[in-house]
Enzyme design. Structure first.
Site, PDB file in Angstrom:
ATOM      1  N   GLN A  55      16.900  -5.544   4.680  1.00  0.00           N
ATOM      2  CA  GLN A  55      16.703  -5.712   3.238  1.00  0.00           C
ATOM      3  C   GLN A  55      17.614  -4.715   2.529  1.00  0.00           C
ATOM      4  O   GLN A  55      17.301  -3.537   2.416  1.00  0.00           O
ATOM      5  CB  GLN A  55      15.247  -5.461   2.873  1.00  0.00           C
ATOM      6  CG  GLN A  55      14.294  -6.452   3.526  1.00  0.00           C
ATOM      7  CD  GLN A  55      12.920  -5.855   3.755  1.00  0.00           C
ATOM      8  OE1 GLN A  55      12.130  -5.751   2.835  1.00  0.00           O
ATOM      9  NE2 GLN A  55      12.646  -5.457   4.983  1.00  0.00           N
ATOM     10  N   SER A  69       6.862  -7.340   2.716  1.00  0.00           N
ATOM     11  CA  SER A  69       5.718  -6.495   3.009  1.00  0.00           C
ATOM     12  C   SER A  69       4.835  -7.224   4.003  1.00  0.00           C
ATOM     13  O   SER A  69       4.877  -8.453   4.101  1.00  0.00           O
ATOM     14  CB  SER A  69       4.953  -6.197   1.708  1.00  0.00           C
ATOM     15  OG  SER A  69       3.902  -5.294   1.922  1.00  0.00           O
ATOM     16  N   GLY A 122       0.809  -1.213   0.000  1.00  0.00           N
ATOM     17  CA  GLY A 122       0.000   0.000   0.000  1.00  0.00           C
ATOM     18  C   GLY A 122       0.841   1.262   0.000  1.00  0.00           C
ATOM     19  O   GLY A 122       1.943   1.296   0.553  1.00  0.00           O
ATOM     20  N   LYS A 171       4.788 -11.560   1.735  1.00  0.00           N
ATOM     21  CA  LYS A 171       3.757 -10.849   2.484  1.00  0.00           C
ATOM     22  C   LYS A 171       3.517 -11.640   3.753  1.00  0.00           C
ATOM     23  O   LYS A 171       3.265 -12.848   3.714  1.00  0.00           O
ATOM     24  CB  LYS A 171       2.465 -10.741   1.666  1.00  0.00           C
ATOM     25  CG  LYS A 171       1.425  -9.817   2.281  1.00  0.00           C
ATOM     26  CD  LYS A 171       1.782  -8.368   2.046  1.00  0.00           C
ATOM     27  CE  LYS A 171       0.711  -7.423   2.570  1.00  0.00           C
ATOM     28  NZ  LYS A 171       0.946  -6.030   2.186  1.00  0.00           N
TER      29      LYS A 171
END
Length: 366
Positions: free
Chosen positions: A348, A225, A81, A157
């Site tokens: 990351q 995410s 998002g 996710k």
């Protein structure tokens, strides 16, 4: 040998728009039953209560169901998002194909897997690292990849903490690593990234006290995410396999900081596109499918020696500021604002920077 891959990027013109996917199916570019995964950007606030991810998820699954996918509820749809700045909502669709040309050169392969259920008390702890690592190893097998060096992008996710899941843990006599729901997004992402790094041999298994703290530990290919949509890790692993055939190839690099356009160009070069020494978007020739990257406000509060106030700003959260910044840099490289830029990149890529993956269409002669 896994099936070859077709990959396409489509715009999202409204919160519930999945017409791009529907057109690809209607035009015979892909078959609904062959869709493996979707990775996309939605236009919400990017926070815990960003329901644009759920709306997009529903819209795309409905299209898959309408066109005959045998199990649309099981397809990983990874939505990030927040399209701050010039970033544009879009989706990248991965599907197998029966029409790929043979090639002995490295070509795109995708492995999709789900981890074991990640409990609220696992988030931010070694148990989550281990569960994610096991899922990544399974995805590698599905993709037909034996050498971790052939893995260039792992999009995940994972669940974050909500008041309901924190309460659930307490009701079972467990505690959670933190009790703030917003920061749990960053914590879930960073723990997942360490799981990817462990699976690919980039690092050894971290200690509990290193999770979300020791910034020297990171994966160069993880893009993680999190959200409220699921209770386990969805894993979409993308790499290259010789002999699989097809038109597409993936490469990766890292951005050393938020302005590192050269890191993006290096990922594009690594995907097989020939570029001049100082490239320009016009050199891409329409052959770049998409770039995928993570970003993070540098914890030092500086970029290239200059102070910024992202981490001190009480009006606009740094998530939104850094996403807009890196999105602008990426769009200036690609010439296309529909690029995948996600925030919360602890573990990351290098601290203050992040990993970059690029997929290119090399065509029948590439």
């Amino acid at each position: 040998m896994p099936d070859p891959i077709e990959v396409r990027k489509v715009p999202i013109e409204s919160v519930t728009d999945a017409s791009g996917l529907a057109r690809l199916i209607a035009d015979g570019v892909i078959e609904a039953r062959r869709v493996l995964a979707v990775v996309g950007k939605t236009e919400g606030n990017g926070g815990v209560n960003d329901y644009t991810r759920i709306l997009a998820d529903r819209a795309f699954r409905e299209v898959l169901a309408e066109h005959g996918h045998p199990s649309p509820e099981s397809v990983p749809l990874v939505w990030s998002g927040g399209t701050d700045g010039v970033l544009s909502p879009h989706a990248t669709i991965f599907a197998t194909t029966a029409d790929a040309l043979p090639s002995d050169e490295p070509r795109l392969s995708v492995g999709v897997a789900m981890s074991e259920v990640i409990l609220p008390e696992d988030i931010g702890r070694p148990a989550m690292v281990e569960k994610v690592a096991a899922g990544v190893r399974e995805a590698m097998k599905i993709a037909g990849i034996d050498d971790p060096r052939d893995v260039h992008y792992v999009q995940t996710k994972t669940p974050l903490l909500t008041l309901a899941t924190i309460t659930d843990a307490k009701s079972r006599g467990q505690d959670t690593a933190i009790e703030e729901t917003g920061p749990s997004m960053d914590l879930s992402n960073s723990t997942t990234a360490l799981g990817v790094a462990v699976a690919l041999g980039e690092i050894d298994m971290p200690r509990a006290d290193q999770i979300h703290k020791d910034l020297s530990l990171y994966s160069s290919v993880a893009s993680c995410s999190s959200g409220v949509e699921l209770d386990r890790a969805q894993i979409v692993l993308v790499g290259n396999v010789r002999g699989i055939g097809g038109r597409y190839r993936i490469g990766h690099s890292v951005m050393k900081d938020a302005l590192d356009a050269d890191g993006i160009w290096e990922a594009i070069r690594d995907s097989g596109l020939p570029l001049p020494e100082r490239p320009h978007p016009s050199d891409l020739g329409g052959r770049l499918v998409n770039v995928f990257m993570k970003c993070e406000a540098d914890p030092s509060g500086r970029v290239r020696g200059r102070r910024n106030i992202m981490l001190d700003d009480s009006d606009v959260h740094w998530h939104r500021q850094i996403k807009a910044t890196v999105g602008g840099v990426a769009a200036s490289v690609t010439g296309d604002p529909a690029v995948f830029v996600s925030v919360a990149a602890v573990h990351q890529g290098p601290s203050g920077g992040g990993p970059v993956a690029a997929i290119s269409d090399l065509g029948p002669e590439g």
